[in-house]
Design an enzyme around this catalytic site. Sequence first.
Site, PDB file in Angstrom:
ATOM      1  N   CYS A 112       0.829  -1.203   0.000  1.00  0.00           N
ATOM      2  CA  CYS A 112       0.000   0.000   0.000  1.00  0.00           C
ATOM      3  C   CYS A 112       0.872   1.267   0.000  1.00  0.00           C
ATOM      4  O   CYS A 112       1.480   1.575  -1.006  1.00  0.00           O
ATOM      5  CB  CYS A 112      -0.994  -0.035   1.151  1.00  0.00           C
ATOM      6  SG  CYS A 112      -2.393   1.056   0.864  1.00  0.00           S
ATOM      7  N   HIS A 144      -3.684  -5.392   0.785  1.00  0.00           N
ATOM      8  CA  HIS A 144      -3.064  -5.792   2.059  1.00  0.00           C
ATOM      9  C   HIS A 144      -3.051  -7.314   2.222  1.00  0.00           C
ATOM     10  O   HIS A 144      -4.067  -7.898   2.588  1.00  0.00           O
ATOM     11  CB  HIS A 144      -3.828  -5.148   3.222  1.00  0.00           C
ATOM     12  CG  HIS A 144      -3.615  -3.681   3.316  1.00  0.00           C
ATOM     13  ND1 HIS A 144      -2.604  -3.125   4.057  1.00  0.00           N
ATOM     14  CD2 HIS A 144      -4.255  -2.658   2.724  1.00  0.00           C
ATOM     15  CE1 HIS A 144      -2.643  -1.808   3.933  1.00  0.00           C
ATOM     16  NE2 HIS A 144      -3.638  -1.490   3.134  1.00  0.00           N
ATOM     17  N   GLU A 180      -1.736  -8.975   4.507  1.00  0.00           N
ATOM     18  CA  GLU A 180      -1.725  -9.350   5.922  1.00  0.00           C
ATOM     19  C   GLU A 180      -3.128  -9.491   6.518  1.00  0.00           C
ATOM     20  O   GLU A 180      -3.304 -10.072   7.582  1.00  0.00           O
ATOM     21  CB  GLU A 180      -0.902  -8.326   6.726  1.00  0.00           C
ATOM     22  CG  GLU A 180      -1.500  -6.922   6.832  1.00  0.00           C
ATOM     23  CD  GLU A 180      -1.170  -5.998   5.644  1.00  0.00           C
ATOM     24  OE1 GLU A 180      -0.815  -6.527   4.578  1.00  0.00           O
ATOM     25  OE2 GLU A 180      -1.304  -4.773   5.774  1.00  0.00           O
ATOM     26  N   SER A 206       2.901 -14.553  38.634  1.00  0.00           N
ATOM     27  CA  SER A 206       1.509 -14.176  38.905  1.00  0.00           C
ATOM     28  C   SER A 206       0.546 -15.343  38.780  1.00  0.00           C
ATOM     29  O   SER A 206      -0.624 -15.218  39.092  1.00  0.00           O
ATOM     30  CB  SER A 206       1.081 -13.105  37.910  1.00  0.00           C
ATOM     31  OG  SER A 206       0.946 -13.686  36.622  1.00  0.00           O
ATOM     32  N   GLY A 207       1.040 -16.487  38.271  1.00  0.00           N
ATOM     33  CA  GLY A 207       0.127 -17.572  37.935  1.00  0.00           C
ATOM     34  C   GLY A 207      -0.351 -17.440  36.504  1.00  0.00           C
ATOM     35  O   GLY A 207      -0.983 -18.337  35.974  1.00  0.00           O
ATOM     36  N   GLY A 208      -0.043 -16.301  35.872  1.00  0.00           N
ATOM     37  CA  GLY A 208      -0.434 -16.079  34.480  1.00  0.00           C
ATOM     38  C   GLY A 208       0.575 -16.698  33.520  1.00  0.00           C
ATOM     39  O   GLY A 208       1.632 -17.182  33.918  1.00  0.00           O
ATOM     40  N   VAL A 209       0.232 -16.660  32.242  1.00  0.00           N
ATOM     41  CA  VAL A 209       1.039 -17.337  31.226  1.00  0.00           C
ATOM     42  C   VAL A 209       2.411 -16.684  31.041  1.00  0.00           C
ATOM     43  O   VAL A 209       3.437 -17.368  31.009  1.00  0.00           O
ATOM     44  CB  VAL A 209       0.276 -17.343  29.872  1.00  0.00           C
ATOM     45  CG1 VAL A 209       1.157 -17.892  28.768  1.00  0.00           C
ATOM     46  CG2 VAL A 209      -0.993 -18.155  29.999  1.00  0.00           C
ATOM     47  N   ASP A 210       2.421 -15.353  30.927  1.00  0.00           N
ATOM     48  CA  ASP A 210       3.664 -14.684  30.543  1.00  0.00           C
ATOM     49  C   ASP A 210       4.765 -14.848  31.592  1.00  0.00           C
ATOM     50  O   ASP A 210       5.892 -15.232  31.267  1.00  0.00           O
ATOM     51  CB  ASP A 210       3.420 -13.186  30.288  1.00  0.00           C
ATOM     52  CG  ASP A 210       2.353 -12.955  29.234  1.00  0.00           C
ATOM     53  OD1 ASP A 210       2.112 -13.894  28.451  1.00  0.00           O
ATOM     54  OD2 ASP A 210       1.762 -11.871  29.209  1.00  0.00           O
ATOM     55  N   SER A 211       4.432 -14.552  32.836  1.00  0.00           N
ATOM     56  CA  SER A 211       5.483 -14.651  33.849  1.00  0.00           C
ATOM     57  C   SER A 211       5.924 -16.106  34.036  1.00  0.00           C
ATOM     58  O   SER A 211       7.098 -16.383  34.299  1.00  0.00           O
ATOM     59  CB  SER A 211       5.043 -14.028  35.177  1.00  0.00           C
ATOM     60  OG  SER A 211       3.826 -14.550  35.617  1.00  0.00           O
ATOM     61  N   THR A 212       4.993 -17.042  33.859  1.00  0.00           N
ATOM     62  CA  THR A 212       5.351 -18.456  34.023  1.00  0.00           C
ATOM     63  C   THR A 212       6.318 -18.910  32.927  1.00  0.00           C
ATOM     64  O   THR A 212       7.318 -19.586  33.200  1.00  0.00           O
ATOM     65  CB  THR A 212       4.087 -19.343  34.012  1.00  0.00           C
ATOM     66  OG1 THR A 212       3.198 -18.869  35.012  1.00  0.00           O
ATOM     67  CG2 THR A 212       4.436 -20.794  34.275  1.00  0.00           C
TER      68      THR A 212
HETATM   69  N1  ATP Z   1       0.574 -12.151  42.658  1.00  0.00           N
HETATM   70  C1  ATP Z   1       1.735 -11.799  42.085  1.00  0.00           C
HETATM   71  N2  ATP Z   1       2.912 -12.145  42.647  1.00  0.00           N
HETATM   72  C2  ATP Z   1       4.078 -11.790  42.098  1.00  0.00           C
HETATM   73  N3  ATP Z   1       4.186 -11.101  40.956  1.00  0.00           N
HETATM   74  C3  ATP Z   1       3.063 -10.724  40.335  1.00  0.00           C
HETATM   75  C4  ATP Z   1       1.770 -11.049  40.856  1.00  0.00           C
HETATM   76  N4  ATP Z   1       0.843 -10.535  40.037  1.00  0.00           N
HETATM   77  C5  ATP Z   1       1.509  -9.935  39.036  1.00  0.00           C
HETATM   78  N5  ATP Z   1       2.848 -10.044  39.204  1.00  0.00           N
HETATM   79  C6  ATP Z   1       3.906  -9.528  38.328  1.00  0.00           C
HETATM   80  O1  ATP Z   1       3.434  -8.387  37.653  1.00  0.00           O
HETATM   81  C7  ATP Z   1       3.444  -8.599  36.234  1.00  0.00           C
HETATM   82  C8  ATP Z   1       2.255  -7.910  35.629  1.00  0.00           C
HETATM   83  O2  ATP Z   1       1.077  -8.570  36.037  1.00  0.00           O
HETATM   84  P1  ATP Z   1      -0.140  -8.722  35.053  1.00  0.00           P
HETATM   85  O3  ATP Z   1      -1.081  -9.730  35.579  1.00  0.00           O
HETATM   86  O4  ATP Z   1      -0.660  -7.373  34.733  1.00  0.00           O
HETATM   87  O5  ATP Z   1       0.630  -9.248  33.751  1.00  0.00           O
HETATM   88  P2  ATP Z   1       0.193 -10.178  32.587  1.00  0.00           P
HETATM   89  O6  ATP Z   1       0.533  -9.463  31.332  1.00  0.00           O
HETATM   90  O7  ATP Z   1      -1.180 -10.711  32.832  1.00  0.00           O
HETATM   91  O8  ATP Z   1       1.246 -11.333  32.701  1.00  0.00           O
HETATM   92  P3  ATP Z   1       1.081 -12.727  33.403  1.00  0.00           P
HETATM   93  O9  ATP Z   1       0.549 -13.601  32.325  1.00  0.00           O
HETATM   94  O10 ATP Z   1       2.453 -13.060  33.802  1.00  0.00           O
HETATM   95  O11 ATP Z   1       0.151 -12.554  34.552  1.00  0.00           O
HETATM   96  C9  ATP Z   1       3.438 -10.110  36.060  1.00  0.00           C
HETATM   97  O12 ATP Z   1       4.007 -10.513  34.824  1.00  0.00           O
HETATM   98  C10 ATP Z   1       4.247 -10.563  37.263  1.00  0.00           C
HETATM   99  O13 ATP Z   1       5.636 -10.478  36.991  1.00  0.00           O
HETATM  100  N1  GLN Z   2      -3.245   1.666   3.754  1.00  0.00           N
HETATM  101  C1  GLN Z   2      -2.366   2.520   3.251  1.00  0.00           C
HETATM  102  O1  GLN Z   2      -1.170   2.321   3.274  1.00  0.00           O
HETATM  103  C2  GLN Z   2      -2.946   3.808   2.713  1.00  0.00           C
HETATM  104  C3  GLN Z   2      -1.896   4.645   2.035  1.00  0.00           C
HETATM  105  C4  GLN Z   2      -2.388   6.047   1.725  1.00  0.00           C
HETATM  106  N2  GLN Z   2      -2.587   6.746   2.964  1.00  0.00           N
HETATM  107  C5  GLN Z   2      -3.685   5.981   0.938  1.00  0.00           C
HETATM  108  O2  GLN Z   2      -4.698   6.369   1.420  1.00  0.00           O
HETATM  109  O3  GLN Z   2      -3.669   5.549  -0.215  1.00  0.00           O
HETATM  110 MG    MG Z   3      -1.764 -11.634  34.787  1.00  0.00          MG
END
Ligand code: ATP
Ligand code: GLN
Ligand code: MG
Length: 509
Positions: free
Chosen positions: A79, A167, A169, A221-227
């Site tokens: 684009c 696009h 994507e 935190s028990g969440g996915v990212d920190s784990t």
């Molecule tokens: N109960 C807790 N004990 C220790 N650390 C925590 C706790 N809760 C959150 N944290 C920390 O704060 C960060 C941010 O928490 P938040 O829940 O907002 O993140 P998130 O993006 O949901 O990631 P996650 O999947 O790890 O929970 C966590 O990644 C963790 O490192």
């Molecule tokens: N999606 C775009 O990249 C748009 C490009 C440009 N702004 C247009 O309107 O043509």
């Molecule tokens: Mg979390």
Amino acid sequence: MQNTVLILDFGSQYTQLIARRVRELNIYCEIHPYHSIPENLDNFKAVILSGSPFSVRAEDAPHPNLSNIRGKLPLLGVCYGAQYMAQFNGGSVEPANLREYGRAKLSMIKPGEVFFEGIPENTQVWMSHGDTIEKLPEHTVRLASTPEVLNAAFKFEGEPTYGIQFHPEVYHTTHGKQLLENFLVKIAGVEQAWTPAAFVETIVHALKEQIGNDKVVLGLSGGVDSTVAATLLNKAIGKNLYCIFVNNGLLRKNEFESVLHQYKDMGLNVKGVDASERFLEALKNETDPERKRKAIGKAFIEVFDDEAHEVTDVDWLAQGTIYPDVIESVSVAGPSVTIKSHHNVGGLPDFMKLKIVEPLRMLFKDEVRRVGKELGIDPELLGRHPFPGPGLAIRILGDITAEKVRILQEVDFIFIDGLRKWGLYDKVWQAGAILLPINSVGVMGDERTYEKVVALRAVESTDGMTADWVNLPYEFLQEVSNNIINRVKGVNRVVYDISSKPPATIEWE
Ligand SMILES: Nc1ncnc2c1ncn2[C@@H]1O[C@H](COP(=O)(O)OP(=O)(O)OP(=O)(O)O)[C@@H](O)[C@H]1O
Ligand SMILES: NC(=O)CC[C@H](N)C(=O)O
Ligand SMILES: [Mg+2]
Ligand SMILES: O=c1[nH]c(=O)c2[nH+]cn([C@@H]3O[C@H](COP(=O)(O)O)[C@@H](O)[C@H]3O)c2[nH]1
């Protein structure tokens, strides 16, 4: 990382999607703003120019110098990216008669082009533009047209440089992924080697190099990212990783004990800190949602700081930051939005002054899950619904007491357990119960009751930004409602929240 694709971002709303599609092809890519092209391009095997809200005809439009890229690396302009290459190489871009936003069909595709291999004529593509390429530069070949757009795709003769008005994507471009694969794999020869296993190997090595024998603290935190972050660090530095898991007393029923147990089983060096009392105290008589959040945030920082001090000679704080957070902060809007002036501010807790290590900063959420799976983390843990940091505090409307927390934990447990038993848990993006600050009249065993009302909430979503309530089976709701009213003392009425976001939000506070 070797074999990297460089995506130059001109501020399009779709730039992240380009990265998603490329990663889905098992190819690693990085997004960089157009105004800071990496000086060393050795690791990059191909470049994609994103779209943009700008018009190439505007005075202030992005105008990067591509002389290190064009003709040296395979290049694809999408684009704005295509318009840019046309406009500044002797072609011309003009306002289109009609702004075109939506589906179109490629009515002409030049036969025999690798770029369009496996893509049938009349394939659907997604358009989103107000300008159009009126005249192609010299030494280019038109590769495709739609009924509205003559120059829907073109290439420069004798070099691997392509431009497309549509696009690839966006999902509505039916063969978009095929087209990206044609360009990246068949034309640019990029290897499809970006797999969870490859990532784990590379990152563990890099973490070892970066951290050496230093000590790292990390909040779990028990969440996915920190784990997942903890598991990677554990693989890299083992006992030098000190994990802290805080019980704020606002977690789901049994969650602190069971998750802590699970963490220990995974071989993590983790300390569970029960600070429930401290959080309850901090929340006392607090009814305002934002003030509750602030009180919890403050208590959390205090507890974490105390605990981090227990570990001597710590150098690093690990965080579970993921790529969407990073992209947001390095957006083309420039560095001004990224600065979070943590440094040189008096009175900061000590752990905030540590160096930061972020093993997941280049991964999207689903990639974090796949890496987690590769690392052998329990699928149940990886599939957990999101749970807000302030926990049940923002699901108890009004002030918070230990008794209310107990009631809500019981209700929530019956609901979530029910979802699992009925095979509905994975079909729901997030679910929970809300304790309302009102009593209603009921009758139980011939006696009048005057007890609490709870609301159940279950939503479908992809990112929490928008959400729809889930059409849960009536029989399920009936069973859960009966179980809650019969088993949880203090509750005599259950309602189901049928509001979408927007205009409602997922949480009630
Ligand atoms: N109960 C807790 N004990 C220790 N650390 C925590 C706790 N809760 C959150 N944290 C920390 O704060 C960060 C941010 O928490 P938040 O829940 O907002 O993140 P998130 O993006 O949901 O990631 P996650 O999947 O790890 O929970 C966590 O990644 C963790 O490192
Ligand atoms: N999606 C775009 O990249 C748009 C490009 C440009 N702004 C247009 O309107 O043509
Ligand atoms: Mg979390
Ligand atoms: O860590 C968090 N701290 C918070 O203060 C917070 N408030 C809402 N949420 C979660 O964000 C998503 C969107 O929620 P809303 O529609 O209620 O804004 C949903 O997933 C919510 O659970 C929070 N998460």
